[in-house]
Design an enzyme around this catalytic site. Structure first.
Site, PDB file in Angstrom:
ATOM      1  N   TYR A 165      37.688 117.170   5.094  1.00 30.85           N
ATOM      2  CA  TYR A 165      37.882 115.836   5.651  1.00 30.85           C
ATOM      3  C   TYR A 165      37.654 115.896   7.155  1.00 30.85           C
ATOM      4  CZ  TYR A 165      40.308 111.549   7.087  1.00 30.85           C
ATOM      5  OH  TYR A 165      40.634 110.335   7.633  1.00 30.85           O
ATOM      6  N   ASP A 170      34.956 121.949  12.895  1.00 28.77           N
ATOM      7  CA  ASP A 170      36.019 120.966  13.017  1.00 28.77           C
ATOM      8  C   ASP A 170      37.342 121.727  13.110  1.00 28.77           C
ATOM      9  OD1 ASP A 170      37.989 119.085  12.751  1.00 28.77           O
ATOM     10  OD2 ASP A 170      37.112 118.066  11.026  1.00 28.77           O
ATOM     11  N   LYS A 175      45.134 117.183  17.589  1.00 31.35           N
ATOM     12  CA  LYS A 175      46.476 117.605  17.197  1.00 31.35           C
ATOM     13  C   LYS A 175      47.205 118.393  18.279  1.00 31.35           C
ATOM     14  CE  LYS A 175      45.554 117.321  12.234  1.00 31.35           C
ATOM     15  NZ  LYS A 175      46.395 116.176  11.901  1.00 31.35           N
TER      16      LYS A 175
END
Length: 431
Positions: free
Chosen positions: A145, A240, A268
């Site tokens: 994702y 990613d 994050k």
């Protein structure tokens, strides 16, 4: 039964004003049954709901809380920054300080552009890869994702060489026609895709350690293979690292596996719990981003001073306490093995994957190496396990297909309490 009457009332009200009562789908608990609780406060490795119930937290706001919740250094940094203003839309010193830190920590990054979310970072990195290579097609992997940008909400086609199909309503098929979806850990599929699309593939985007379909690991040699085949075909390799960045090692997964991608996306942890995203790489590529080059990307809140201050405080702590990664690895290994042993003793079919402080218990025979094998898990068994653990004060990701996270704030006592709760929970699962 634990009382959650206040959470139930809040959820009923939220359903009237927010789609599904939540602002991100997994929070609705639909994958595990029951209703979500509402958080009142969090500290260290624990959260407390509005009814006063206490939980040991293995979600950690989905990864950023590597130091635990409300760490004093982060709170102080945010408070100090807020005294000077919460947003400017004008360059501020925190942006420069943070950019220098990121470039010094990630060898593959010479320049970095800040944005506001992982989704922004990945869609911008893909646009940049296309602009740099002057090609259109992107390879991604089934189960990985990369945010909710239209061209990335793609499910696999009917074969390794077919283009993906939209995985969400509202996404025109034309938006995904240049996205090729392949199985993770399958080198032959990647070779075939490059052979079928010669000089058309701009790049590969990959979670070096996929964590959004549950956690599974790259097979030995797989990441070096991706590095080699992209280089050989004039395509870019995009890591990613929104989830793995500064989580698996101080330099992220690319430090752990000794691979240098062409572009890296981050998020994050670099925001210390505040909204953030970033993408970076060599100057040769990054200088194509506006205002220097023709690849456009902008954002009013990019480089927000509060997020920069919180992220810098987090990275500074990790730099000053590099032994935290050994501690995270030790405690994560203990809790994963302890729960797995409890499952075995109870006769419950379960396997597990872990790297550093990220892990997943799959209710499947295993091994789990890609989305196809992860999808063989028993989500109903996981749901029973989740609910039983919650009743015993342990908060896990409310989906079989999400990674769990351990923080510096977790203790040996937390680990043992979790294993004890699991032993009780497996009685429910087995039933």
């Amino acid at each position: 039964m634990v009382s959650r009457s206040k959470s139930e009332a809040l959820f009923a009200e939220a359903l009237r004003y927010i789609p599904g009562g939540v602002n991100s789908p997994v929070r609705a608990f639909r994958a595990v049954g029951g209703q979500p609780f509402f958080v009142d406060r969090a500290k260290g490795a624990r959260v407390w709901d509005v009814d006063g119930n206490e939980y040991i937290d293995y979600v950690g706001t989905w990864g950023p809380a590597i130091l635990g919740h409300a760490h004093p250094k982060i709170i102080k940094a945010v408070q100090s920054a807020a005294e000077h203003g919460t947003s400017f839309g004008i360059p501020n010193p925190f942006e420069v300080t943070m950019a220098k830190r990121l470039c010094s920590l990630v060898p593959s990054v010479q320049k970095v552009r800040m944005c506001n979310s992982g989704t922004e970072a990945t869609m911008s990195a893909i646009r940049l890869a296309r602009g740099f290579t002057k090609r259109d097609k992107i390879i991604k992997f089934d189960g990985c994702y990369h945010g909710h940008a239209d061209s990335l909400l793609v499910k696999a086609g009917s074969g390794a060489l077919t283009f993906g199909n939209p995985d969400s309503a509202g996404v025109p098929a034309a938006f995904t026609e240049h996205t090729v979806v392949l199985p993770f850990n399958d080198t032959d599929a990647v070779k075939a895709a490059f052979a079928a699309n010669q000089k058309q593939i701009a790049g590969i985007i990959v979670e070096p350690v996929p964590g959004n379909a549950g956690l599974y690991l790259p097979k030995p040699g797989y990441l070096p293979f991706l590095r080699e085949i992209t280089s050989a075909n004039g395509a870019l390799l995009i890591f990613d690292e929104v989830m793995t960045g500064f989580r698996l090692a101080y330099g992220g997964a690319q430090e752990l596996y000794a691979i240098q991608p062409d572009l890296t996306t981050m998020g994050k942890i670099i925001g210390g719990g505040l909204p953030v995203g970033a993408y970076g790489g060599p100057s040769e590529i990054m200088d194509l981003v506006a205002p220097l080059g023709p690849v456009y990307q902008a954002g009013t809140l990019s480089g927000n001073p509060l997020a920069m201050a919180a992220g810098y405080a987090t990275l500074s702590y990790l730099r000053e306490h590099k032994d935290v990664y050994a501690k995270l690895d030790q405690f994560a290994a203990e809790v994963v093995a302890g729960v797995a042993d409890a499952a075995k003793d109870a006769g419950v079919i379960m396997c597990h994957n872990r790297v550093g402080s990220m892990f997943t218990w799959f209710f499947a025979q295993g091994p789990v190496t890609d989305w196809t094998s992860a999808a063989k898990s028993d989500p109903e068994a996981f749901g029973r396990f989740f609910r039983a653990m919650l009743e015993n004060g342990i908060y896990l990701p409310p989906s079989q297909f999400e990674a769990a996270f351990l923080s510096v704030a977790h203790t040996e006592h937390d680990v043992q309490q979790t294993v004890t709760a699991a032993k009780q929970a497996f009685v429910t699962v087995h039933a």
